[in-house]
Design a protein around this motif. Structure first.
Motif, PDB file in Angstrom:
ATOM      1  N   GLY A  49      61.422  66.147  61.589  1.00 27.14           N
ATOM      2  CA  GLY A  49      60.755  67.439  62.035  1.00 27.14           C
ATOM      3  C   GLY A  49      60.593  68.780  61.397  1.00 27.14           C
ATOM      4  O   GLY A  49      59.789  69.448  61.818  1.00 27.14           O
ATOM      5  N   LEU A  50      61.274  68.478  60.640  1.00 29.34           N
ATOM      6  CA  LEU A  50      60.530  69.974  59.918  1.00 29.34           C
ATOM      7  C   LEU A  50      59.254  69.449  59.337  1.00 29.34           C
ATOM      8  O   LEU A  50      58.635  70.107  59.589  1.00 29.34           O
ATOM      9  CB  LEU A  50      60.968  69.966  57.998  1.00 29.34           C
ATOM     10  CG  LEU A  50      62.695  69.906  58.152  1.00 29.34           C
ATOM     11  CD1 LEU A  50      63.460  69.783  56.076  1.00 29.34           C
ATOM     12  CD2 LEU A  50      62.720  71.849  57.771  1.00 29.34           C
ATOM     13  N   LEU A  51      58.228  68.825  59.298  1.00 32.05           N
ATOM     14  CA  LEU A  51      57.203  68.297  59.419  1.00 32.05           C
ATOM     15  C   LEU A  51      56.277  68.439  60.430  1.00 32.05           C
ATOM     16  O   LEU A  51      55.470  69.225  60.583  1.00 32.05           O
ATOM     17  CB  LEU A  51      56.833  67.048  58.899  1.00 32.05           C
ATOM     18  CG  LEU A  51      55.140  66.575  58.117  1.00 32.05           C
ATOM     19  CD1 LEU A  51      54.914  66.884  57.344  1.00 32.05           C
ATOM     20  CD2 LEU A  51      54.471  65.011  58.189  1.00 32.05           C
ATOM     21  N   ALA A  52      56.806  68.453  61.584  1.00 30.83           N
ATOM     22  CA  ALA A  52      56.308  68.893  62.816  1.00 30.83           C
ATOM     23  C   ALA A  52      56.390  70.495  63.083  1.00 30.83           C
ATOM     24  O   ALA A  52      55.420  70.987  63.757  1.00 30.83           O
ATOM     25  CB  ALA A  52      57.403  67.652  63.915  1.00 30.83           C
ATOM     26  N   GLY A  53      57.539  71.090  62.759  1.00 33.18           N
ATOM     27  CA  GLY A  53      57.223  72.758  63.236  1.00 33.18           C
ATOM     28  C   GLY A  53      56.469  72.883  61.742  1.00 33.18           C
ATOM     29  O   GLY A  53      56.149  74.130  62.607  1.00 33.18           O
ATOM     30  N   LEU A  54      56.491  72.590  60.891  1.00 27.68           N
ATOM     31  CA  LEU A  54      55.658  73.040  59.973  1.00 27.68           C
ATOM     32  C   LEU A  54      54.341  72.965  60.846  1.00 27.68           C
ATOM     33  O   LEU A  54      53.754  74.079  59.934  1.00 27.68           O
ATOM     34  CB  LEU A  54      55.985  72.503  58.544  1.00 27.68           C
ATOM     35  CG  LEU A  54      54.994  73.202  57.352  1.00 27.68           C
ATOM     36  CD1 LEU A  54      55.585  74.411  56.978  1.00 27.68           C
ATOM     37  CD2 LEU A  54      55.274  72.534  56.130  1.00 27.68           C
ATOM     38  N   THR A  55      54.120  71.764  60.669  1.00 28.13           N
ATOM     39  CA  THR A  55      52.833  71.570  61.781  1.00 28.13           C
ATOM     40  C   THR A  55      51.854  72.647  62.990  1.00 28.13           C
ATOM     41  O   THR A  55      51.228  73.313  62.383  1.00 28.13           O
ATOM     42  CB  THR A  55      52.137  70.327  62.404  1.00 28.13           C
ATOM     43  OG1 THR A  55      52.500  69.266  60.813  1.00 28.13           O
ATOM     44  CG2 THR A  55      51.573  69.774  63.024  1.00 28.13           C
ATOM     45  N   GLY A  56      53.201  73.340  63.457  1.00 30.71           N
ATOM     46  CA  GLY A  56      52.816  73.702  64.610  1.00 30.71           C
ATOM     47  C   GLY A  56      52.492  75.487  63.883  1.00 30.71           C
ATOM     48  O   GLY A  56      51.983  76.034  63.996  1.00 30.71           O
ATOM     49  N   MET A  57      53.875  75.430  62.814  1.00 27.42           N
ATOM     50  CA  MET A  57      53.716  76.733  63.001  1.00 27.42           C
ATOM     51  C   MET A  57      52.603  76.993  61.743  1.00 27.42           C
ATOM     52  O   MET A  57      52.138  78.501  61.494  1.00 27.42           O
ATOM     53  CB  MET A  57      54.544  77.044  61.557  1.00 27.42           C
ATOM     54  CG  MET A  57      54.940  78.153  60.592  1.00 27.42           C
ATOM     55  SD  MET A  57      56.736  78.639  60.058  1.00 27.42           S
ATOM     56  CE  MET A  57      56.535  77.772  58.952  1.00 27.42           C
ATOM     57  N   LEU A  58      51.990  76.209  61.029  1.00 27.38           N
ATOM     58  CA  LEU A  58      50.896  76.136  60.818  1.00 27.38           C
ATOM     59  C   LEU A  58      49.529  76.152  61.448  1.00 27.38           C
ATOM     60  O   LEU A  58      48.199  76.579  61.206  1.00 27.38           O
ATOM     61  CB  LEU A  58      50.497  75.449  58.907  1.00 27.38           C
ATOM     62  CG  LEU A  58      51.462  75.968  57.657  1.00 27.38           C
ATOM     63  CD1 LEU A  58      51.155  74.396  57.016  1.00 27.38           C
ATOM     64  CD2 LEU A  58      51.305  76.779  57.715  1.00 27.38           C
ATOM     65  N   GLY A  59      49.361  75.682  62.439  1.00 29.42           N
ATOM     66  CA  GLY A  59      48.758  75.633  63.212  1.00 29.42           C
ATOM     67  C   GLY A  59      47.412  74.016  63.172  1.00 29.42           C
ATOM     68  O   GLY A  59      46.300  74.591  63.510  1.00 29.42           O
ATOM     69  N   VAL A  60      48.448  73.554  62.855  1.00 30.94           N
ATOM     70  CA  VAL A  60      47.783  72.175  62.314  1.00 30.94           C
ATOM     71  C   VAL A  60      47.454  70.981  63.318  1.00 30.94           C
ATOM     72  O   VAL A  60      48.284  71.133  63.917  1.00 30.94           O
ATOM     73  CB  VAL A  60      48.260  71.468  61.128  1.00 30.94           C
ATOM     74  CG1 VAL A  60      47.141  69.967  60.093  1.00 30.94           C
ATOM     75  CG2 VAL A  60      47.692  71.898  59.939  1.00 30.94           C
ATOM     76  N   PRO A  63      50.839  66.120  62.574  1.00 28.43           N
ATOM     77  CA  PRO A  63      51.957  66.372  61.113  1.00 28.43           C
ATOM     78  C   PRO A  63      51.100  65.398  59.512  1.00 28.43           C
ATOM     79  O   PRO A  63      51.279  66.028  59.070  1.00 28.43           O
ATOM     80  CB  PRO A  63      53.174  65.697  61.581  1.00 28.43           C
ATOM     81  CG  PRO A  63      52.926  66.131  63.058  1.00 28.43           C
ATOM     82  CD  PRO A  63      51.527  66.169  63.348  1.00 28.43           C
ATOM     83  N   SER A  64      50.533  64.654  60.643  1.00 27.99           N
ATOM     84  CA  SER A  64      50.103  63.662  59.269  1.00 27.99           C
ATOM     85  C   SER A  64      48.998  64.146  59.685  1.00 27.99           C
ATOM     86  O   SER A  64      48.984  63.834  57.682  1.00 27.99           O
ATOM     87  CB  SER A  64      49.119  61.931  59.979  1.00 27.99           C
ATOM     88  OG  SER A  64      48.268  62.676  61.213  1.00 27.99           O
ATOM     89  N   ASN A  65      47.540  64.345  59.532  1.00 31.31           N
ATOM     90  CA  ASN A  65      46.472  65.839  58.767  1.00 31.31           C
ATOM     91  C   ASN A  65      47.899  66.541  57.687  1.00 31.31           C
ATOM     92  O   ASN A  65      46.825  66.646  56.879  1.00 31.31           O
ATOM     93  CB  ASN A  65      46.464  66.544  59.987  1.00 31.31           C
ATOM     94  CG  ASN A  65      45.039  65.482  60.448  1.00 31.31           C
ATOM     95  OD1 ASN A  65      45.411  64.969  60.347  1.00 31.31           O
ATOM     96  ND2 ASN A  65      44.607  66.279  61.214  1.00 31.31           N
TER      97      ASN A  65
END
Length: 130
Positions: A49-60, A63-65
């Motif tokens: 879930g950390l990767l998914a949260g970081l993805t949303g926070m960075l606007g990517v 998550p794989s990107n």
């Protein structure tokens, strides 16, 4: 399933790096980088879930990107660091080769001076007594 692969990969990296450290096949300054990478992969594997949260926070978008972008940045950093290390080693090798050539030239000069100052010993017909 992919979570278990990530956790397994991280644990394998940790074990291999620690083994290489203990057998002196890897220097500490390089081991730190690999240990940080292994711990990061382990954290992402344990808490996806950390990767998914970081993805949303960075606007990517995916998550794989973000994971691929982080991997590319990491590889660029490693390549830059190794290029810097290689440049230092090349400079040190050049300096040592120059010093070796100077010492070799000085040795040859001393050998020539020594050979020119030595007088040949007269031949003796007597056997040394012993």
């Amino acid at each position: 399933m992919i979570v278990f692969v990530g956790i397994g990969l991280a644990l394998i990296i940790l074990v291999v790096v620690l083994w290489m450290l203990l057998t002196r096949k890897l220097r500490e300054k390089y081991a730190v980088l690999w240990l940080v990478i292994a711990l990061a992969v382990l954290v992402i594997g344990l808490f996806p879930g950390l990767l998914a949260g970081l993805t949303g926070m960075l606007g990517v978008q995916l998550p794989s990107n973000l994971l691929f972008a982080m991997a590319i940045l990491l590889l660029l950093g490693v390549a830059l660091h190794l290029s810097w290390e290689l440049s230092q080693v090349e400079e040190e090798t050049r300096r040592l080769a120059e010093e070796s050539a100077i010492v070799r030239a000085q040795l040859e000069l001393l050998e020539r001076r020594l050979a020119s100052t030595e007088e040949p010993l007269p031949p003796t017909d007597q056997e040394p007594s012993g």
